[in-house]
Design an enzyme around this catalytic site. Structure first.
Site, PDB file in Angstrom:
ATOM      1  N   GLU A  54       0.750  -1.183   0.034  1.00  0.00           N
ATOM      2  CA  GLU A  54       0.118   0.000   0.073  1.00  0.00           C
ATOM      3  C   GLU A  54       0.758   1.315  -0.040  1.00  0.00           C
ATOM      4  O   GLU A  54       1.579   1.418   0.845  1.00  0.00           O
ATOM      5  CB  GLU A  54      -1.078  -0.048   1.210  1.00  0.00           C
ATOM      6  CG  GLU A  54      -2.039  -1.018   1.221  1.00  0.00           C
ATOM      7  CD  GLU A  54      -2.787  -1.247   2.543  1.00  0.00           C
ATOM      8  OE1 GLU A  54      -2.751  -0.320   3.146  1.00  0.00           O
ATOM      9  OE2 GLU A  54      -3.720  -2.001   2.273  1.00  0.00           O
TER      10      GLU A  54
ATOM     11  N   HIS B  36      -7.760   1.692   1.781  1.00  0.00           N
ATOM     12  CA  HIS B  36      -7.880   1.310   3.066  1.00  0.00           C
ATOM     13  C   HIS B  36      -8.799   2.195   4.280  1.00  0.00           C
ATOM     14  O   HIS B  36      -8.062   2.696   5.165  1.00  0.00           O
ATOM     15  CB  HIS B  36      -6.517   1.137   3.609  1.00  0.00           C
ATOM     16  CG  HIS B  36      -6.237   0.274   4.701  1.00  0.00           C
ATOM     17  ND1 HIS B  36      -4.893  -0.394   4.895  1.00  0.00           N
ATOM     18  CD2 HIS B  36      -6.834  -0.049   5.861  1.00  0.00           C
ATOM     19  CE1 HIS B  36      -5.112  -1.138   5.894  1.00  0.00           C
ATOM     20  NE2 HIS B  36      -6.313  -1.029   6.406  1.00  0.00           N
TER      21      HIS B  36
END
Length: 319
Positions: free
Chosen positions: A267, A285
């Site tokens: 990420e 997220h």
């Protein structure tokens, strides 16, 4: 209601607490009443602090913990997942690790449901096409959630909260969780199922387990072959649970009708083939990114951290 500290001020003021990923004001206020609090973006000087508060960005490795000993006593994760903290090293060195597992339950369950609805009704695709000036009403046919089977892998707090919301929409919920007794499933509104059986029966599959060596890649090539053709997969738990290369293959082959990810193995993931696939709904997220969840996380971790420093009983010790 806050837990009373019962600690002399002269003791508390000798504590130094470092916060690296930010914390809502509710938590900062609690900590500042009892300790000297510093905020920065990295772990520089950690060896001069008694406690550390992180969220998901900061990685607390064995090397970090060793370099901060012997002063560092507690690491607090302002949220649920602790896969960014080396728990084995913490235990070996004697550093307590606590988290705030209740804070994000409602937010993550609601976000999971939002992703399910987005997949079922093709909402992101409809939004994008309308903004391009198109009117694709006939092409954007979706499915109803009512009457469909939802397979929940991990029937803990979030899985159970999702089940309650899904049942309200008329879904049948089945679940796999090796840590639950059969009777406990039904108390949580879920019918127990074997792992392979769940994959084959579910119209929607949602993952709610921590990332561990045992769960890493738990949905991979073999599992995608077992999934019911035309099913939809959702993961708001942790990146790494789903083998992303295999997920892309399943989307490209049509084995899956769609998937939704709020978490990724790396990420941010960047503009990958998976992220840009038309049948994937992707969010960055944000499952726990609500005003309410962030306030609860800050409040809970602040109280737990101070309890750990003061040698009081702990509610959410993970190491």
């Amino acid at each position: 209601m806050g837990r009373p500290s019962g600690l002399p001020t002269r003791w508390a003021l000798s504590w130094r607490i470092l916060i690296t990923d930010g914390l809502e004001e509710d938590g900062l206020t609690i900590l500042r009443r009892r300790a000297d609090v510093a905020e920065q973006d990295d772990l520089t000087g950690l060896e001069h602090f008694d406690a550390l508060v992180v969220r998901g960005r900061t990685r607390v490795t064995s090397g970090v913990l060793s370099s901060a000993a012997p002063r560092l006593k507690v690491v607090g994760r302002a949220g649920v997942g602790v896969d960014n903290i080396d728990l084995e090293a913490a235990g070996r060195i004697g550093v307590i690790v606590v988290n705030a597992p209740l804070a994000s339950t409602t937010s993550v369950a609601e976000h999971t449901l939002a992703l399910m609805l987005s997949l079922a009704r093709r909402i992101p695709d409809a939004d994008r096409s309308l903004r391009r000036g198109e009117w694709r009403k006939a092409e954007l046919e979706g499915v109803e959630l009512s009457g469909r089977t939802l397979g929940i892998i991990g029937v803990g707090r979030i899985g159970s909260a999702l089940a309650a919301r899904a049942r309200a929409l008329g879904m049948h919920c089945i679940g796999f969780d090796p840590h639950l007794a059969p009777g406990e499933f039904r108390r949580r509104g879920v019918d127990p199922s074997g792992f392979a059986e769940l994959l084959g029966l579910s119209d929607f599959i949602s993952l709610h387990v921590p990332l561990t060596p045992e769960t890493q890649g738990m949905i991979g090539p073999r599992e995608f072959e077992m999934i019911r053709p035309g099913a939809r997969l959702i993961c708001t738990a942790r990146g790494g649970l789903v083998d992303e290369a295999s997920l892309l293959s399943a989307l490209e082959s049509g084995r899956l009708a769609g998937a939704a990810l709020d978490v990724f193995a790396h990420e941010p993931p960047g503009p990958t083939s998976l992220v840009s696939h038309p049948n994937l709904v992707a969010t960055p997220h944000i499952g726990a990114q609500t005003i309410e969840a962030q306030r609860r996380a800050a409040h809970d971790i602040a109280e737990e951290l101070l309890a750990a420093l003061g040698g009081q009983p702990l509610r959410w010790r993970v190491a």
